[in-house]
Motif scaffolding. Structure first.
Motif, PDB file in Angstrom:
ATOM      1  N   SER A 199     -54.591 -52.788  20.373  1.00  0.00           N
ATOM      2  CA  SER A 199     -55.312 -52.944  21.628  1.00  0.00           C
ATOM      3  C   SER A 199     -54.490 -52.338  22.755  1.00  0.00           C
ATOM      4  O   SER A 199     -53.271 -52.541  22.814  1.00  0.00           O
ATOM      5  N   PHE A 200     -55.176 -51.612  23.646  1.00  0.00           N
ATOM      6  CA  PHE A 200     -54.497 -50.930  24.749  1.00  0.00           C
ATOM      7  C   PHE A 200     -55.286 -51.139  26.038  1.00  0.00           C
ATOM      8  O   PHE A 200     -56.504 -50.937  26.059  1.00  0.00           O
ATOM      9  N   VAL A 201     -54.591 -51.537  27.092  1.00  0.00           N
ATOM     10  CA  VAL A 201     -55.185 -51.583  28.425  1.00  0.00           C
ATOM     11  C   VAL A 201     -54.736 -50.316  29.134  1.00  0.00           C
ATOM     12  O   VAL A 201     -53.537 -50.100  29.351  1.00  0.00           O
ATOM     13  N   ILE A 202     -55.702 -49.463  29.469  1.00  0.00           N
ATOM     14  CA  ILE A 202     -55.407 -48.134  30.016  1.00  0.00           C
ATOM     15  C   ILE A 202     -55.950 -48.058  31.439  1.00  0.00           C
ATOM     16  O   ILE A 202     -57.133 -48.346  31.673  1.00  0.00           O
ATOM     17  N   ASP A 203     -55.085 -47.685  32.390  1.00  0.00           N
ATOM     18  CA  ASP A 203     -55.536 -47.605  33.776  1.00  0.00           C
ATOM     19  C   ASP A 203     -56.296 -46.309  34.040  1.00  0.00           C
ATOM     20  O   ASP A 203     -56.405 -45.442  33.163  1.00  0.00           O
ATOM     21  N   LYS A 204     -56.826 -46.162  35.243  1.00  0.00           N
ATOM     22  CA  LYS A 204     -57.696 -45.026  35.558  1.00  0.00           C
ATOM     23  C   LYS A 204     -56.988 -43.684  35.449  1.00  0.00           C
ATOM     24  O   LYS A 204     -57.630 -42.653  35.254  1.00  0.00           O
ATOM     25  N   SER A 205     -55.657 -43.683  35.563  1.00  0.00           N
ATOM     26  CA  SER A 205     -54.901 -42.431  35.445  1.00  0.00           C
ATOM     27  C   SER A 205     -54.551 -42.113  33.994  1.00  0.00           C
ATOM     28  O   SER A 205     -53.921 -41.090  33.716  1.00  0.00           O
ATOM     29  N   GLY A 206     -54.948 -42.985  33.060  1.00  0.00           N
ATOM     30  CA  GLY A 206     -54.707 -42.735  31.642  1.00  0.00           C
ATOM     31  C   GLY A 206     -53.417 -43.307  31.110  1.00  0.00           C
ATOM     32  O   GLY A 206     -53.050 -43.034  29.964  1.00  0.00           O
ATOM     33  N   ILE A 207     -52.735 -44.134  31.901  1.00  0.00           N
ATOM     34  CA  ILE A 207     -51.453 -44.708  31.474  1.00  0.00           C
ATOM     35  C   ILE A 207     -51.682 -46.049  30.779  1.00  0.00           C
ATOM     36  O   ILE A 207     -52.461 -46.888  31.259  1.00  0.00           O
ATOM     37  N   VAL A 208     -51.008 -46.240  29.660  1.00  0.00           N
ATOM     38  CA  VAL A 208     -51.072 -47.516  28.945  1.00  0.00           C
ATOM     39  C   VAL A 208     -50.274 -48.552  29.729  1.00  0.00           C
ATOM     40  O   VAL A 208     -49.075 -48.393  29.949  1.00  0.00           O
ATOM     41  N   ARG A 209     -50.940 -49.613  30.159  1.00  0.00           N
ATOM     42  CA  ARG A 209     -50.286 -50.649  30.962  1.00  0.00           C
ATOM     43  C   ARG A 209     -49.981 -51.913  30.159  1.00  0.00           C
ATOM     44  O   ARG A 209     -49.157 -52.738  30.574  1.00  0.00           O
ATOM     45  N   ALA A 210     -50.632 -52.069  29.036  1.00  0.00           N
ATOM     46  CA  ALA A 210     -50.340 -53.185  28.126  1.00  0.00           C
ATOM     47  C   ALA A 210     -50.846 -52.780  26.753  1.00  0.00           C
ATOM     48  O   ALA A 210     -51.796 -52.012  26.636  1.00  0.00           O
ATOM     49  N   MET A 211     -50.186 -53.305  25.717  1.00  0.00           N
ATOM     50  CA  MET A 211     -50.607 -52.951  24.367  1.00  0.00           C
ATOM     51  C   MET A 211     -50.158 -54.004  23.377  1.00  0.00           C
ATOM     52  O   MET A 211     -49.256 -54.808  23.650  1.00  0.00           O
ATOM     53  N   HIS A 212     -50.810 -53.992  22.238  1.00  0.00           N
ATOM     54  CA  HIS A 212     -50.392 -54.816  21.103  1.00  0.00           C
ATOM     55  C   HIS A 212     -50.850 -54.125  19.835  1.00  0.00           C
ATOM     56  O   HIS A 212     -52.013 -53.731  19.720  1.00  0.00           O
ATOM     57  N   ALA A 213     -49.936 -53.945  18.898  1.00  0.00           N
ATOM     58  CA  ALA A 213     -50.272 -53.395  17.581  1.00  0.00           C
ATOM     59  C   ALA A 213     -49.307 -53.992  16.574  1.00  0.00           C
ATOM     60  O   ALA A 213     -48.108 -54.082  16.843  1.00  0.00           O
ATOM     61  N   ASP A 214     -49.841 -54.399  15.433  1.00  0.00           N
ATOM     62  CA  ASP A 214     -49.020 -55.082  14.438  1.00  0.00           C
ATOM     63  C   ASP A 214     -49.571 -54.762  13.061  1.00  0.00           C
ATOM     64  O   ASP A 214     -50.792 -54.846  12.841  1.00  0.00           O
ATOM     65  N   THR A 215     -48.694 -54.394  12.129  1.00  0.00           N
ATOM     66  CA  THR A 215     -49.143 -54.113  10.769  1.00  0.00           C
ATOM     67  C   THR A 215     -49.685 -55.365  10.083  1.00  0.00           C
ATOM     68  O   THR A 215     -50.422 -55.255   9.099  1.00  0.00           O
ATOM     69  N   ASP A 216     -49.339 -56.542  10.586  1.00  0.00           N
ATOM     70  CA  ASP A 216     -49.951 -57.776  10.101  1.00  0.00           C
ATOM     71  C   ASP A 216     -51.329 -57.881  10.751  1.00  0.00           C
ATOM     72  O   ASP A 216     -51.455 -58.232  11.924  1.00  0.00           O
ATOM     73  N   TYR A 217     -52.384 -57.582   9.990  1.00  0.00           N
ATOM     74  CA  TYR A 217     -53.722 -57.482  10.565  1.00  0.00           C
ATOM     75  C   TYR A 217     -54.236 -58.796  11.125  1.00  0.00           C
ATOM     76  O   TYR A 217     -55.247 -58.822  11.842  1.00  0.00           O
ATOM     77  N   LYS A 218     -53.549 -59.911  10.837  1.00  0.00           N
ATOM     78  CA  LYS A 218     -53.984 -61.201  11.376  1.00  0.00           C
ATOM     79  C   LYS A 218     -53.558 -61.382  12.828  1.00  0.00           C
ATOM     80  O   LYS A 218     -54.031 -62.285  13.508  1.00  0.00           O
TER      81      LYS A 218
END
Length: 233
Positions: A199-218
């Motif tokens: 999951s990525f929160v992307i601002d209007k300029s295209g910059i990632v401002r928050a994210m979460h990614a985990d190989t544990d799909y849970k």
């Protein structure tokens, strides 16, 4: 306890009702006699595959502060959607999920659906991406009454650009097939590819401002964290 963790408790209701596909319920799915449908060998393959993926991808996904790559993908009804065109309207909450067959993905999508009014409050829209074919996404949208975009990454380029792409372990795929879960039937012939859920929160300029990614799909990004990130933009 965040809202997503609370919602995962609903997983047991899915299990009881029989809504979860066999391949994703490993030790949780039970036979009528109370024993697991998965053999010890099956479970060992699942564990080895999970450990191998975590080792290969210790930090999946674009990092906070990186610029998100633009893309254009078809939605569930064949219409092209471009990230940077959508960013002109406001921030984007971009979520990669594995497919309609994945119970944890479905739980997360339902949480995101409930949170959409809060996203709109911050002029943000939710866009999701999956490797599954558009017709599968269309079925899912109709079934679950989703109002957000579901895009199909049919050549895996976007999953790769966001550093989430991986190919399903062949041994694990055989376990899935043995228990009635055919990933290629969702993605298309020969495509046993998946994204690490991200999951990525992307601002209007295209910059990632928050994210979460985990190989544990849970593990998924809680909607409260997404809302906080939008509030902080």
């Amino acid at each position: 306890m965040n809202s997503f963790i609370k919602t995962t408790l609903l997983l047991f209701l899915y299990l009881i009702a029989g809504f979860i596909q066999a391949g994703e319920t490993a030790g949780a799915t039970q036979t009528k006699k109370g024993s697991s449908k998965f053999s010890a060998e099956d479970r060992a393959i699942m564990q080895r595959s999970a450990s191998s993926l975590a080792e290969k991808m210790p930090a999946p996904g674009l990092r906070v502060g990186e610029k998100a790559p633009d893309f254009t993908l078809p939605n569930a009804f064949g219409m092209p959607v471009s990230l940077y065109k959508e960013l002109k309207k406001g921030p984007v909450v971009l979520v990669f999920y594995r497919g309609a067959w994945c119970p944890f993905c479905n739980l997360h999508l339902h949480e995101l659906k409930k949170a959409q009014p809060e996203f709109v409050r911050y002029a943000a829209q939710l866009i999701t991406i999956t490797p599954q074919k558009p017709d599968r996404s269309a079925q899912q949208i109709r079934k679950d009454d989703y109002s957000f975009e579901v895009l199909s990454d049919l050549d895996s380029k976007v999953m790769k650009a966001f550093r989430l792409y991986y190919e399903l372990d062949p041994e694990l795929n055989e376990v899935y097939l043995k228990h009635g879960l055919d990933i290629a039937a969702y993605n298309g012939p020969g495509r046993t590819v998946l994204p690490v859920p991200g999951s990525f929160v992307i601002d209007k300029s295209g910059i990632v401002r928050a994210m979460h990614a985990d190989t544990d799909y849970k593990q998924r990004m809680a909607t409260s964290e997404i809302i906080k990130a939008l509030k902080d933009l």
